[in-house]
Write an enzyme that holds these catalytic residues in place. Structure first.
Site, PDB file in Angstrom:
ATOM      1  N   ASP A  93      41.567  46.705  48.660  1.00 30.49           N
ATOM      2  CA  ASP A  93      41.942  45.663  47.700  1.00 30.49           C
ATOM      3  C   ASP A  93      41.120  45.850  46.413  1.00 30.49           C
ATOM      4  OD1 ASP A  93      43.216  43.323  46.866  1.00 30.49           O
ATOM      5  OD2 ASP A  93      41.660  42.025  47.705  1.00 30.49           O
ATOM      6  N   SER A 280      41.172  33.135  49.667  1.00 33.17           N
ATOM      7  CA  SER A 280      40.395  31.891  49.488  1.00 33.17           C
ATOM      8  C   SER A 280      40.762  30.796  50.493  1.00 33.17           C
ATOM      9  CB  SER A 280      40.580  31.352  48.069  1.00 33.17           C
ATOM     10  OG  SER A 280      40.072  32.266  47.136  1.00 33.17           O
TER      11      SER A 280
HETATM   12  P1  13P Z   1      43.003  34.126  46.472  1.00 33.63           P
HETATM   13  O1  13P Z   1      41.657  33.993  45.837  1.00 33.63           O
HETATM   14  O2  13P Z   1      44.006  33.237  45.820  1.00 33.63           O
HETATM   15  O3  13P Z   1      42.996  33.938  47.947  1.00 33.63           O
HETATM   16  O4  13P Z   1      43.516  35.638  46.179  1.00 33.63           O
HETATM   17  C1  13P Z   1      43.151  36.719  47.017  1.00 33.63           C
HETATM   18  C2  13P Z   1      43.531  38.018  46.425  1.00 33.63           C
HETATM   19  O5  13P Z   1      44.286  38.117  45.475  1.00 33.63           O
HETATM   20  C3  13P Z   1      42.973  39.223  47.040  1.00 33.63           C
HETATM   21  O6  13P Z   1      43.305  40.372  46.349  1.00 33.63           O
HETATM   22  O1  G3H Z   2      40.679  39.596  45.262  1.00 32.95           O
HETATM   23  C1  G3H Z   2      39.629  39.200  45.747  1.00 32.95           C
HETATM   24  C2  G3H Z   2      39.470  38.927  47.184  1.00 32.95           C
HETATM   25  O2  G3H Z   2      39.462  37.561  47.406  1.00 32.95           O
HETATM   26  C3  G3H Z   2      38.236  39.610  47.700  1.00 32.95           C
HETATM   27  O3  G3H Z   2      37.103  38.946  47.284  1.00 32.95           O
HETATM   28  O4  G3H Z   2      35.638  40.740  46.318  1.00 32.95           O
HETATM   29  O5  G3H Z   2      34.673  38.567  47.156  1.00 32.95           O
HETATM   30  O6  G3H Z   2      35.567  40.255  48.780  1.00 32.95           O
HETATM   31  P1  G3H Z   2      35.644  39.675  47.387  1.00 32.95           P
HETATM   32 ZN    ZN Z   3      43.508  40.071  44.207  1.00 31.76          ZN
END
Ligand code: 13P
Ligand code: G3H
Ligand code: ZN
Length: 332
Positions: A93, A280
Site C-alpha cells: 500500500d 481507519s
Molecule cells: P482510511 O484511512 O479511510 O481507512 O483509508 C485507508 C487507505 O486508504 C489505505 O490505503
Molecule cells: O493509507 C494509509 C493506511 O491507512 C496505512 O497507514 O501508513 O499508518 O500504516 P500507515
Molecule cells: Zn490509501
C-alpha cells in the site's frame, strides 16, 4: 526470490475483471498484526469474499516484512482450514519508490501500489512505468496500482496536507503510458478519521458532522474516458459514530471525526471502482473495544482477553462491509 504463487497468493488482474463486470468492489484491508489478519480472514471466509491484504511501509517497519509475508502465506492456509479457499492478494500500500516496490515483488507480494501522485505528471508516469515494467516481467505477473490526484491525510511515508482531485483529462494518457493495472483516484476522500474539516461539513439534528458528498461527477468523467478500467478508492473508512463515542466514553479524545457515508461507498462500488481501501475503521473498532475492556475489567492483564474481543469486533465490521457496502460477499 520468492514467488507469490508458491505462497498460494494471486494478483488482482482476474479479480478486478470480475469485480468491474459484477458491479462490486474488493476490500483492501490493511494489517500490521496477528489479530487484524485473523479478523480479516475470518470475515472474508464467513462472507466468501476475495480479499486484498494491504501492507504499508509503516506496517513493514512495525511488524517486519518477513513476518508479514509469512503471515500472508499462513492466511492462505488458515482460510482453507476455515473451509473456504478465498482468493488472497498480498499488496504493498502506498509504495513511494521503485526500490520498495522491487523489494516487495522479490519477496513474494502479488501486487504493489506505486504512489507517485505527489510528483509532476511526467515524473509520476516515468516512475510508475518503471515499476510496471519490472512487475510485469516477472515469471508470475505482479499487478500494479498507480495514482493520479493527491489524497490528503496521515500516512507514514507518502503524505500531503491538501488533496487535489484527479483531472479526468489526464487518466487516459497516464494509463496508456504507464501500463498500470488499476488506478487510484482522488474524488474528495482523505486518509484517517477526520476526512473533512468541520467548516467543510454541515451538522445533523444531533449536532453530528455531515460531510460534503464525494465528487461522483469526476468519477463518471473518468469512467467515460477509460471505460471498464479498474478504479481504486482509497480513504474509504466511514468512521462509525458508535466507535468514536465509545472511545470518548472511555477516555479517548477524537474531536472532529468524520468519514465517508456507507451509501456513497456502495454507489462507488457499483461503478468502475473495484477496490475500496479501509484501515481507519478497523483501528477505531479495535481501540473502542480495547478501551472498553480495560475500563470494565481493570484487573485484566492477559493480552488475549483484551485483543481477542477487539479482533471479534473487527471481524464483525469487515463482514458487514463485505456484505452491505462493497458487495464482495459470495464472490470468492
Ligand atoms: P482510511 O484511512 O479511510 O481507512 O483509508 C485507508 C487507505 O486508504 C489505505 O490505503
Ligand atoms: O493509507 C494509509 C493506511 O491507512 C496505512 O497507514 O501508513 O499508518 O500504516 P500507515
Ligand atoms: Zn490509501
Amino acid at each position: 526470490m520468492i514467488s507469490y504463487a508458491e505462497l498460494g497468493l494471486v494478483n488482482t488482474v482476474e479479480l478486478f475483471k470480475k469485480a468491474v463486470k459484477g458491479g462490486y468492489a474488493l476490500p483492501g484491508y490493511n494489517f500490521n498484526n496477528l489479530e487484524q489478519l485473523q479478523a480479516i480472514i475470518q470475515a472474508c471466509v464467513q462472507t466468501k469474499s476475495p480479499v486484498i491484504l494491504q501492507v504499508s511501509a509503516g506496517a513493514r517497519k512495525y511488524a517486519n516484512q518477513h513476518l508479514l509475508r509469512y503471515m500472508a502465506k499462513g492466511a492462505v492456509e488458515y482460510a482453507r482450514e476455515l473451509g473456504c479457499d478465498i482468493p488472497i492478494v498480498l499488496h504493498l500500500d502506498h509504495g513511494d519508490s521503485f526500490e520498495i516496490c522491487k523489494d516487495c515483488i522479490e519477496s513474494g507480494f502479488s501486487s504493489v501500489m506505486i504512489d507517485g501522485s505527489h510528483f509532476p505528471f511526467d515524473e509520476n508516469v516515468a516512475l510508475t512505468k518503471k515499476v510496471c515494467e519490472f512487475a510485469h516481467s516477472r515469471k508470475d505477473y505482479v499487478s500494479v496500482e498507480g495514482e493520479l490526484g493527491v489524497l490528503a491525510g496521515v500516512e507514514d511515508d507518502v503524505s500531503s496536507e491538501h488533496s487535489h482531485y484527479t483531472q479526468p483529462e489526464e487518466v487516459e494518457d497516464f494509463v496508456k503510458k504507464t501500463g498500470v493495472d488499476s488506478l487510484a483516484i482522488s474524488i474528495g476522500t482523505s486518509h484517517g478519521r477526520a476526512k473533512f474539516k468541520p467548516e467543510q461539513c454541515t451538522r445533523d439534528a444531533n449536532g453530528l458532522l455531515v460531510p460534503p458528498p464525494l465528487r461522483f461527477d469526476i468519477l463518471e468523467e473518468i469512467e467515460k474516458r477509460i471505460p471498464g478500467f479498474p478504479i481504486v478508492l482509497h480513504c474509504s473508512s466511514s468512521v462509525p459514530v458508535e466507535y468514536v463515542q465509545m472511545i470518548e466514553k472511555y477516555g479517548g479524545k477524537l474531536t472532529g471525526s468524520v468519514g465517508i457515508p456507507e451509501d456513497q461507498l456502495r454507489r462507488a462500488a457499483k461503478s468502475a471502482v473495484c477496490k475500496i481501501n479501509i484501515d481507519s475503521d478497523g483501528r477505531l473498532a479495535m481501540t473502542a473495544i480495547i478501551r472498553k475492556v480495560l475500563a470494565e475489567t481493570p484487573d485484566e492483564f492477559d493480552p488475549r482477553k483484551i485483543l481477542g474481543p477487539a479482533r471479534d469486533e473487527l471481524k464483525k465490521i469487515y463482514a458487514h462491509k463485505n456484505v452491505t457496502v462493497l458487495g464482495s460477499a459470495q464472490r470468492a
